[in-house]
Design a protein around this motif. Structure first.
Motif, short mmCIF file in Angstrom:
data_model
loop_
_atom_site.label_atom_id
_atom_site.label_comp_id
_atom_site.label_asym_id
_atom_site.label_seq_id
_atom_site.Cartn_x
_atom_site.Cartn_y
_atom_site.Cartn_z
N SER A 143 15.23 6.75 5.15
CA SER A 143 15.63 7.15 3.82
C SER A 143 16.59 8.32 3.83
O SER A 143 16.40 9.30 4.55
N VAL B 155 8.29 9.60 -0.92
CA VAL B 155 7.52 8.36 -0.88
C VAL B 155 8.33 7.19 -0.34
O VAL B 155 7.78 6.17 0.02
N LYS B 156 9.65 7.36 -0.29
CA LYS B 156 10.50 6.26 0.16
C LYS B 156 10.42 6.18 1.67
O LYS B 156 10.48 7.17 2.37
N THR B 157 10.26 4.97 2.20
CA THR B 157 10.18 4.82 3.64
C THR B 157 11.55 4.45 4.22
O THR B 157 11.99 5.04 5.20
N ASP C 155 15.69 3.00 3.25
CA ASP C 155 16.72 2.52 2.35
C ASP C 155 17.24 1.20 2.91
O ASP C 155 17.23 0.99 4.12
N ALA D 270 15.49 -0.16 -1.75
CA ALA D 270 14.62 0.71 -0.95
C ALA D 270 13.30 0.01 -0.72
O ALA D 270 12.96 -0.95 -1.39
N TYR D 271 12.61 0.50 0.27
CA TYR D 271 11.29 -0.04 0.61
C TYR D 271 10.28 1.09 0.55
O TYR D 271 10.48 2.14 1.14
N TYR D 272 9.21 0.87 -0.18
CA TYR D 272 8.17 1.86 -0.31
C TYR D 272 6.92 1.33 0.39
O TYR D 272 6.24 0.44 -0.10
N LEU E 185 3.36 1.41 -1.44
CA LEU E 185 3.04 0.67 -2.66
C LEU E 185 2.31 -0.61 -2.29
O LEU E 185 2.32 -1.04 -1.14
N GLN F 131 6.82 -3.59 -2.96
CA GLN F 131 7.37 -2.60 -2.05
C GLN F 131 8.88 -2.57 -2.06
O GLN F 131 9.49 -1.56 -1.76
#
Ligand SMILES: *[C@@H]1O[C@H](CO)[C@@H](O)[C@H](O)[C@H]1NC(C)=O
Ligand SMILES: *[C@@H]1O[C@H](CO)[C@@H](O)[C@H](O)[C@H]1NC(C)=O
Ligand SMILES: *[C@@H]1O[C@H](CO)[C@@H](O)[C@H](O)[C@H]1NC(C)=O
Ligand SMILES: *[C@@H]1O[C@H](CO)[C@@H](O)[C@H](O)[C@H]1NC(C)=O
Ligand SMILES: *[C@@H]1O[C@H](CO)[C@@H](O)[C@H](O)[C@H]1NC(C)=O
Ligand SMILES: *[C@@H]1O[C@H](CO)[C@@H](O)[C@H](O)[C@H]1NC(C)=O
Ligand SMILES: *[C@@H]1O[C@H](CO)[C@@H](O)[C@H](O)[C@H]1NC(C)=O
Length: 835
Positions: free
Chosen positions: A315, A443-445, A447, A466-468, A471, A476
């Motif tokens: 990220s 919280v973002k893992t 991009d 983005a991938y979370y 979540l 996600q």
């Protein structure tokens, strides 16, 4: 190998009773003194093994950016009064050249200090010169460092070593990282691949810990998620060219259109060069953070091969003040701080050392300015890794802050001045450190990055989502589909499947020995359907349903019975009504000529009864037509049975009368009185009553009922009358047969009796027809299914009725109407003596 090296070095120096490095360490690239010195290891140069590849850029600008970010963070911490007040941090940054051996050497240099000593001669314990090491972006050298530094309990915090193998706390107890483990990256890649419907992909990996571990996790998760891998090939920068050519060949021959590349950029670059030479285009590349956002001088060439590549990066973040800091870095010629010099000379093609003119380069003017350049060092659009370095530096600082019990609430704002830090202590604090540098990016893992061409023809890395990781599943990904540029001219999501999906109406059938994503579509069998795409099996329709033509729906089966509407039904009704009217016409003719000898001579009472029963016989066939109901089923066989018995018993009565009449003409025989009209009526009633009884029993015990026959045809439901009791049906038919046979025998006996209008020969003939019709009826009844059974039965009824009508009554009608001159008593009786 590393431990072996270490042991060898330790044992050889044991001779002088001082542990010393096996080679004199080099000076750091960057260093600054402070109360506490933090170590750093970055790969400023790419692996020197790689010199035989001519298209190599030796200086790694990304790592320079990372190293400068560490320096920036340390300076920032030193400027701040809330972290480590009164304590200045220094740094020593070494070059690992992305090589395992050099990385270990740098780590040893950091541990040993300037004199090269590892352990003091007397105490054998020497406080370490650095409490922690930050850096080393690639996994394999980091494993070397972490393994060799393990005995010193020295924390190593990496900003880029993402190999999932490093998560093993038993093997690497002192290892920390600010980059997510590749476990997540492999997951994200699988889900990305699945998200866009690609189930058939090729895989390329670097033959190092990063690639091998990353790809094995990818393959494992891909298998769970139903994504198949067509080929999985390893590349490595020191591999000979033939191996790269082989991989290019495999890619060219592959049927999948998506390539997952879990590779280091150095390795990929060689492959890309070969693909460029062979013009291998049209593949959708999916990349990992190690290369997907790597700006490269030849990127425009690579873009031809991997236009629209997508991938994951750490990220991005924004670090205030960093850009200004990075652009204002100048080379220094103080010893142990010359890291920038080589970059400077490379970037500006000038020599920083004024006194020696042996190099061909002109001396630098001093007005060189970094801000005019565009390279990975000055590019701050994707500084995920630099942010990781920044976070790592802060992690160390905060841990030291806690360790030294710095009390910022105090007005004095001082820390304990005991800088003899035990590595194990810092390790404990690092494990629990909790701080935030950029709340937005927390919280973002990952991009999601897409390679696109900007308006001015440059390759840019556009963040499209983005991938979370934290979540819940399914939420996600946050993706902006419109901003993605795909490979290929039509800019559509490429298709990469081994087999096209199976339409409804077909099912998937695995191909033997191939991955599950490769299958054939087999149409469902009759009576089976599949109503979803890619159905693994076909479903049976319920009994009363059949599959439609497309085999994707169950539809009601056709119902079959002999109806009044269809041609055969109309024909049967016509014949039956015709027969009935014909019979009634005959009756009318007989009635009008009831006083003529021919009617009188022929036992008019039985004749009229016979005509009546024949009418019923014709009409009873009507009960067989139409949809069978409870009542029509009960009626059709019983009425048929009774009317036919009535009919046959009339004929039988006539036959007996003929026989009796002949006997009566013989002298001295008065037999006629034994079989007068009363007896005739009685016998007809008795015969019929027997059948009525049989039918009553049948109806009482096990009556016929309407039945849906699903078994005979798969496509059609036959509505028929089940007999209820086969025995009863046989009894009814058998009884008719018995009477008909009896009648036939008696008539046969009487056929030669001398009577011109003796009916016996006509009765014989009619019974012959009757029996023939019913004997042929039986096999036809058994073999013709459905409504044809009924039709055959009606046909038999009509045929036998017509047979009786024609044989018995037509000759008489002929005489009555056309030859009235023969209709005299004399003519009728007169023939007797002539015979
Ligand atoms: C630290 O403070 C000095 C002096 O005030 C300033 O020149 C420098 O830019 C600061 N550095 C950072 C990283 O804030
Ligand atoms: C490369 O391939 C593309 C399409 O496959 C073609 O349009 C192009 O002309 C080729 N270029 C060269 C240099 O062969
Ligand atoms: C210049 O460089 C050469 C070789 O690199 C060295 O022998 C010489 O001493 C240098 N001269 C000065 C003045 O440093
Ligand atoms: C570099 O150039 C920029 C503008 O192009 C200027 O703002 C900056 O001050 C210059 N830096 C140095 C060190 O000359
Ligand atoms: C603050 O520092 C002064 C001298 O440097 C010392 O006398 C005082 O006790 C300190 N206060 C605290 C709360 O430690
Ligand atoms: C870290 O600190 C924040 C607030 O300072 C707190 O909400 C969070 O629970 C802490 N996390 C851990 C793991 O201690
Ligand atoms: C498919 O068929 C099954 C069983 O007949 C039914 O339950 C289901 O709703 C159907 N699905 C679709 C999409 O028509």
């Amino acid at each position: 190998m590393f431990t072996f090296l270490l042991i060898v070095s330790l044992t050889t120096v044991r001779a002088e009773l001082v542990c010393r490095l096996w080679r004199r360490s080099e000076l750091p690239m960057f260093s600054k003194d402070g109360d506490i010195t933090i170590g750093g290891i970055f790969a400023f140069h790419d692996n020197p093994i790689d010199v035989n590849h001519p298209f190599k850029s030796f200086l790694n600008f990304r790592e320079l950016q990372n190293a400068q970010t560490m320096i920036f963070a340390i300076e920032e911490i030193n400027n701040r009064t809330d972290i480590l007040p009164g304590v200045t941090l220094g740094f020593k940054i070494y070059d690992s050249c992305r090589d395992v051996r050099l990385a270990i050497k740098s780590a040893m240099a950091l541990v040993s200090g300037p004199d090269g000593r590892l352990i003091n001669d007397d105490s054998c314990i020497k406080p370490l010169t650095v409490p922690a090491i930050i850096g080393q972006s690639s996994s394999s050298p980091l494993i070397g460092i972490a393994t060799s530094l393990g005995p010193f309990n020295l924390p190593v915090i990496s900003h880029g070593a993402s190999c999932a193998c490093l998560s093993n706390k038993k093997l690497f107890p002192t290892f920390f990282r600010t980059i997510p483990s590749d476990y997540y990256q492999s997951r994200v890649l699988v889900q990305l691949v699945k998200h866009f419907g690609w189930t058939w992909v090729g895989a390329i990996r670097s033959d190092n810990d990063y690639g091998n571990y990353g790809m094995s996790t990818f393959e494992e998760i891909a298998q769970q998620e139903g994504v198949c891998i067509e080929y999985s090939e390893a590349i490595y920068k020191s591999y000979p060219r033939e191996r790269y050519l082989k991989v290019v060949d495999i890619i060219k021959k592959s049927t999948s259109k998506v390539i997952i590349a879990f590779v280091s950029f150095n390795d990929l670059e060689i492959l890309l060069r070969e693909m460029f030479l062979q013009n291998v285009t049209g593949f959708q590349w999916i990349g990992t953070d190690s290369w997907i956002s790597a700006k490269n001088p030849s990127i425009l060439e690579y873009y031809k091969i991997m236009s629209g590549a997508i991938g994951t990066t750490v990220s991005n973040a924004f670090i205030p003040g960093l850009k200004n800091f990075l652009l204002n870095v100048r080379p220094s010629d103080t010893p142990a701080n010359t890291g920038m010099t080589e970059y400077w000379e490379f970037l500006f093609s000038c020599s920083t050392t004024k006194q020696n003119q042996t190099t061909r380069l002109p001396p630098c003017t001093g007005s060189e300015n970094l801000s005019g350049l565009d390279n990975q060092y000055t590019d701050l659009s994707n500084i995920g890794k630099a942010n990781n370095v920044y976070k790592a530096t802060y992690a160390v600082a905060y841990s030291l802050h806690n360790l030294l019990a710095c009390n910022t609430k105090d007005l004095n704002k001082t820390c304990s001045k005991n800088f003899k830090i035990e590595p194990l202590q810092l390790l404990q604090y690092l494990k629990t450190v909790n701080f935030t540098t950029d709340p937005a990016a927390r919280v973002k893992t990952y991009d999601l990055i897409n390679w696109q061409l900007s308006k001015d023809g440059m390759v840019e890395f556009v963040t499209f989502g983005a991938y979370y990781a934290f979540l819940s599943e399914g939420q996600q990904f946050v993706i902006n589909y419109d901003s993605i540029v795909w490979t290929g001219a039509d800019n559509k999501v490429p298709k990469s499947v081994c087999s096209d999906s199976c339409h409804p109406g077909t099912r998937k059938a695995a191909q033997k020995g191939r991955p599950i994503c490769c299958y054939d579509c087999i149409p469902c069998a009759e009576g089976e359907i599949s109503n979803t795409t890619d159905s693994p099996n076909c479903l049976m329709c319920y009994e009363e349903y059949k599959s439609n033509k497309q085999k994707d729906q169950c539809i009601l089966k056709d119902i079959e019975f002999l109806s009044f509407e269809e041609k055969m039904g109309i024909l049967m009704v016509t014949l039956s009504v015709l027969g009935a009217s014909l019979t009634m016409s005959v009756a009318l003719i007989f009635y009008m000529n009831r006083d003529t000898p021919i009617v009188k001579a022929n036992n008019s009472e039985l004749s009229f009864l016979l005509l009546f029963s024949l009418t019923l016989c014709f009409l009873c066939s009507l009960t067989f037509i139409g949809e069978p109901s409870y009542w029509s089923c009960m009626l059709r066989h019983t009425i048929f049975g009774i009317t036919f018995v009535l009919c046959i018993s009339c004929v039988l009565g006539k036959t007996i009368v003929v026989l009796m009449a002949f006997r009566a003409t013989l002298p001295g025989n008065d037999i006629m009185k034994w079989f007068g009209p009363i007896q005739q009526r009685l016998s007809v009633c008795t015969f019929t009553l027997v059948q009525v009884l049989i039918c009553l029993l049948w109806l009482l015990i096990s009556p016929p009922f309407p039945n849906r026959n699903l078994k005979h045809f798969t496509e059609i439901i036959i509505i028929e009358c089940a007999l209820g009791s086969q025995t009863a049906f046989s009894a009814v038919l058998g009884y008719i047969g018995f009477l008909a046979l009896l009648c036939f025998i008696l008539a046969f006996l009487a056929r030669k009796l001398p009577d011109n209008f003796n009916e016996a020969k006509y009765i014989t003939f009619s019974m012959l027809i009757f029996c023939a019709v019913w004997v042929t009826f039986i096999p036809a009844y058994i073999s013709s299914p459905g409504k044809y059974t009924v039709a055959v039965e009606i046909f038999a009824i009509l045929a036998s009725s017509f047979g009786l009508l024609f044989c018995i009554f037509i000759p008489k009608c002929y005489i009555i109407i056309l030859k009235p001159e023969q209709n005299t008593k004399k003519h009728i009786m007169g023939k007797i003596p002539s015979k």
